[in-house]
Design an enzyme around this catalytic site. Structure first.
Site, PDB file in Angstrom:
ATOM      1  N   HIS A  23     -26.566  11.068 -40.734  1.00  0.00           N
ATOM      2  CA  HIS A  23     -25.679  11.222 -39.506  1.00  0.00           C
ATOM      3  C   HIS A  23     -24.292  10.393 -39.866  1.00  0.00           C
ATOM      4  O   HIS A  23     -23.204  10.971 -39.209  1.00  0.00           O
ATOM      5  CB  HIS A  23     -26.487  11.108 -38.237  1.00  0.00           C
ATOM      6  CG  HIS A  23     -26.649   9.720 -38.166  1.00  0.00           C
ATOM      7  ND1 HIS A  23     -27.755   9.000 -38.949  1.00  0.00           N
ATOM      8  CD2 HIS A  23     -26.033   8.429 -37.244  1.00  0.00           C
ATOM      9  CE1 HIS A  23     -27.771   7.731 -38.562  1.00  0.00           C
ATOM     10  NE2 HIS A  23     -26.840   7.316 -37.704  1.00  0.00           N
ATOM     11  N   ASP A  24     -24.391   9.747 -40.754  1.00  0.00           N
ATOM     12  CA  ASP A  24     -23.231   8.850 -41.217  1.00  0.00           C
ATOM     13  C   ASP A  24     -22.506   9.159 -42.529  1.00  0.00           C
ATOM     14  O   ASP A  24     -21.587   8.530 -42.750  1.00  0.00           O
ATOM     15  CB  ASP A  24     -23.620   7.168 -41.181  1.00  0.00           C
ATOM     16  CG  ASP A  24     -23.936   6.692 -39.652  1.00  0.00           C
ATOM     17  OD1 ASP A  24     -23.214   7.304 -38.755  1.00  0.00           O
ATOM     18  OD2 ASP A  24     -24.617   5.584 -39.732  1.00  0.00           O
TER      19      ASP A  24
ATOM     20  N   ASP B  41     -30.622  18.991 -27.065  1.00  0.00           N
ATOM     21  CA  ASP B  41     -31.318  18.206 -26.071  1.00  0.00           C
ATOM     22  C   ASP B  41     -32.792  18.322 -26.790  1.00  0.00           C
ATOM     23  O   ASP B  41     -33.345  18.781 -27.638  1.00  0.00           O
ATOM     24  CB  ASP B  41     -31.329  18.882 -24.832  1.00  0.00           C
ATOM     25  CG  ASP B  41     -31.436  20.334 -24.908  1.00  0.00           C
ATOM     26  OD1 ASP B  41     -32.355  20.722 -25.325  1.00  0.00           O
ATOM     27  OD2 ASP B  41     -30.488  20.796 -24.098  1.00  0.00           O
TER      28      ASP B  41
ATOM     29  N   ASP C  66     -35.684   5.941 -33.389  1.00  0.00           N
ATOM     30  CA  ASP C  66     -34.741   5.059 -33.889  1.00  0.00           C
ATOM     31  C   ASP C  66     -34.878   3.682 -33.172  1.00  0.00           C
ATOM     32  O   ASP C  66     -34.981   3.763 -31.607  1.00  0.00           O
ATOM     33  CB  ASP C  66     -33.207   5.430 -33.560  1.00  0.00           C
ATOM     34  CG  ASP C  66     -32.373   5.559 -34.752  1.00  0.00           C
ATOM     35  OD1 ASP C  66     -32.200   4.222 -35.303  1.00  0.00           O
ATOM     36  OD2 ASP C  66     -31.962   6.373 -35.447  1.00  0.00           O
TER      37      ASP C  66
ATOM     38  N   ASP D 229     -32.100   0.314 -36.882  1.00  0.00           N
ATOM     39  CA  ASP D 229     -30.734   0.563 -37.336  1.00  0.00           C
ATOM     40  C   ASP D 229     -30.058  -0.869 -37.772  1.00  0.00           C
ATOM     41  O   ASP D 229     -30.529  -2.111 -37.017  1.00  0.00           O
ATOM     42  CB  ASP D 229     -29.936   0.767 -35.853  1.00  0.00           C
ATOM     43  CG  ASP D 229     -28.767   1.198 -36.299  1.00  0.00           C
ATOM     44  OD1 ASP D 229     -28.079   2.166 -36.783  1.00  0.00           O
ATOM     45  OD2 ASP D 229     -27.767   0.519 -35.369  1.00  0.00           O
TER      46      ASP D 229
ATOM     47  N   ASP E  85     -25.363  23.649 -22.072  1.00  0.00           N
ATOM     48  CA  ASP E  85     -24.317  22.370 -21.660  1.00  0.00           C
ATOM     49  C   ASP E  85     -23.454  22.149 -22.936  1.00  0.00           C
ATOM     50  O   ASP E  85     -22.567  21.085 -22.672  1.00  0.00           O
ATOM     51  CB  ASP E  85     -24.987  21.131 -20.977  1.00  0.00           C
ATOM     52  CG  ASP E  85     -25.847  20.533 -21.884  1.00  0.00           C
ATOM     53  OD1 ASP E  85     -26.364  20.809 -22.907  1.00  0.00           O
ATOM     54  OD2 ASP E  85     -26.370  19.265 -21.424  1.00  0.00           O
TER      55      ASP E  85
ATOM     56  N   GLU F 136     -32.629   0.342 -41.868  1.00  0.00           N
ATOM     57  CA  GLU F 136     -31.447   0.511 -42.504  1.00  0.00           C
ATOM     58  C   GLU F 136     -30.640  -0.816 -42.839  1.00  0.00           C
ATOM     59  O   GLU F 136     -30.607  -1.613 -41.881  1.00  0.00           O
ATOM     60  CB  GLU F 136     -30.448   1.331 -41.245  1.00  0.00           C
ATOM     61  CG  GLU F 136     -29.138   1.470 -41.993  1.00  0.00           C
ATOM     62  CD  GLU F 136     -28.224   1.809 -40.749  1.00  0.00           C
ATOM     63  OE1 GLU F 136     -27.184   2.557 -41.041  1.00  0.00           O
ATOM     64  OE2 GLU F 136     -28.310   1.471 -39.373  1.00  0.00           O
TER      65      GLU F 136
END
Length: 562
Positions: free
Chosen positions: A330-331, A30, A99, A200, A26, A257
């Site tokens: 990822h940031d 996943d 997370d 986070d 898709d 974080e």
């Protein structure tokens, strides 16, 4: 003396599930896709996987807006898939860190639906509601994603606080019932068998209850509210309570974080006697190259500044507390593009950067694709981007300041978050082997040259270099527990330091430039028993005289003296 702990001796691999591996075509990575690649991670040698959010979410901020903490996002699979992943990881002696996003939820979370329904609702105080001030927002704070941090809700005629997207209302940690609900959710995951949490923006959960205005710069509408929510008045109390009520009962790893955290604060957060967290993520080195306009105002950076920051944290947490070590996530943009040379010296500089970080004291984090030297991407059009922060900033700059779009794109190419989010490049087939469908974010066009299959076939690849660095951390106690000392503080080309434990010393030397440089080393090393532990240049040998050394572009080496 610091105690020995498994999480100090571990290496962590971060998975951003949407971009890791798609098992069902898709176009979205996943959970089953992660399970399929566990043997790859095992071969790399890592110990812990930090999994970015897979919880049920409307996906306004790629899963960091959680609608239900105990359900899995449909796009990622089912709770059965998650249980299978956890079981397969534990079979391979891999640990899973989730997370934990508890500064805010999605505005579609059932708690918020109740909270906004009326001022009398029992969940009203689960979030932060305020009346407007003189017909405007309660404070002049600016959201991390542009605009105000306050959103008017006509249902009850008040504003709610959202430090991020307006679909991410902030939770009210002053409410003890809310805190108990969070702790209960954490226990649920830990009882399931997860091995810890990456938390986070956890240092945002305590807000200054006076909610004062921030100091505004001339000509702008909003101000930074960060002095009133970063490391707020009750933060240590809340984290100590979380440890006391939840974390102390499990053998887990925790990392917070913490934008804006100082070394002194970090000692409080991570000191073993304090019983709060194991380690924090600070962002000082991620600010290298930030101009007066912040990260989008990208400027040249200096190696002496990097050394100053890294050394401050190495020395600051040497005896009390613990460091997390990372170059990207990822940031953040890809490290080889940001601090290395992603063209002519991509492999060499990627290995050098890995050496520099992994030989420091702390727990290293590898971000997916870093181990094969994935690079930043330059998509032709803003239409190709997905990241909410990037799109909001671009639109604001175009609408309010009529900034030249080419200039904006150059900033995005350098510092945008989608650099880290292009799909992992598994092989040279269509879509880099990430999916049989259309990927949710386009694949970096360089996937035919840079991919995992190719890396696994080349004994000199970046992948096997990372593997060796991880093995050294397991074999050499000095890599984990040795004390750090910086050499050549004022040198703009070379980052060199020692690590010392008992009668052993490591000498770590990294050339951050594309030129050949000559350096004289410290005579005390000369003549002792020395062993070359790792080097990214074939010309380096055990017998090299270190009194005077020529370093090739982006060369790195580590010697052990005993």
């Amino acid at each position: 003396m610091q105690t020995k702990q498994w999480w100090k001796e571990s290496v962590v691999f971060q998975i951003y599930p949407r971009s890791f591996n798609d098992s069902n075509g898709d176009g979205i990575g996943d959970i089953k896709g992660i399970t399929e690649k566990l043997d790859y991670l095992k071969e790399l040698g890592i110990d812990v996987v930090w999994l970015s959010p897979v919880y049920d979410s409307p996906n306004d901020d790629n899963g960091y807006d959680i609608r239900h903490y105990q359900q899995i996002m449909d796009e990622f699979g089912s709770m059965e898939d998650f249980d299978e992943l956890l079981e397969e990881m534990h079979k391979r002696d891999l640990k899973l860190v989730m997370d934990l996003v508890v500064n805010h939820t999605s505005d579609e979370h059932p708690w918020f639906a109740e909270s906004r329904s009326s001022k009398e609702n029992s969940k009203r105080d689960y979030y932060i509601w305020k009346e407007g001030k003189n017909g405007e927002e309660p404070t002049n704070w600016e959201s991390s994603f542009s605009g105000s941090t306050w959103q008017y809700d006509k249902n009850t005629g008040e504003y709610y606080l959202h430090l991020f997207s307006k679909k991410q209302p902030d939770l009210n940690w002053e409410n003890s019932e809310l805190r108990e609900d969070v702790y209960e959710m954490m226990r649920w995951w830990l009882d399931k068998g997860v091995d810890g949490f990456r938390m986070d923006v956890i240092n945002f959960i305590s807000k200054d209850q006076r909610f004062p205005d921030g100091e505004k710069k001339p000509g702008v509408k909003y101000a930074s509210g960060s002095p009133y929510f970063m490391n707020g008045p009750r933060i240590h109390e809340f984290l100590h309570e979380m440890n006391n009520k939840v974390l102390q009962y499990y053998d887990v790893m925790t990392v917070g974080e913490m934008p804006g955290v100082s070394v002194e604060e970090a000692k409080l957060y991570t000191g073993e006697d304090r019983k709060e967290l194991n380690m924090v993520f600070h962002f000082e080195h991620m600010g290298l190259g930030d101009g007066p306009g912040g990260k989008w105002d990208n400027q040249p950076w200096k190696l002496t500044d990097m050394k100053k920051i890294m050394t401050k944290w190495q020395k600051g947490l040497e005896q009390k507390g613990w460091n997390s070590l990372y170059w990207n996530n990822h940031d953040q943009p890809r490290v080889v593009s940001r601090f290395g040379n992603d063209k002519e010296y991509r492999e060499k500089s990627a290995k050098m950067l890995a050496t520099c970080l992994h030989m420091m004291k702390g727990t290293p984090y590898i971000y997916q694709g870093e181990e094969i030297g994935m690079t930043n991407v330059a998509f032709p059009s803003i239409e190709d981007y997905e990241d909410i922060e990037t799109l909001n900033w671009y639109n604001e700059q175009r609408e309010e300041f009529d900034t030249d779009p080419d200039k904006l794109m150059q900033s995005i190419y350098a510092r945008g978050r989608d650099n880290a989010r292009t799909p992992v490049q598994w092989d040279a087939s269509e879509n880099a082997g990430f999916t049989d469908g259309t990927p949710w974010l386009a694949v970096n066009p360089n996937y035919k040259q840079i991919n995992a299959e190719q890396a696994l076939q080349d004994p000199n690849s970046i992948f096997y270099y990372y593997q060796k660095l991880i093995q050294l951390r397991k074999q050499e106690e000095i890599v984990v527990y040795g004390d750090y000392e910086l050499l050549f503080e004022e040198d703009e080309d070379i980052f060199a330091y020692t690590r010392t434990l008992g009668k052993e010393t490591l000498l770590v030397v990294c050339n951050f430039t594309d030129k050949k440089v000559k350096r004289d080393y410290i005579p005390s090393f000369v003549g002792e028993n020395k062993e070359l532990l790792i080097a990214n240049d074939e010309g380096r040998s055990e017998n090299d005289d270190l009194l005077s050394v020529w370093l090739n572009p982006y060369e790195a080496f580590v010697y052990k003296f005993s």
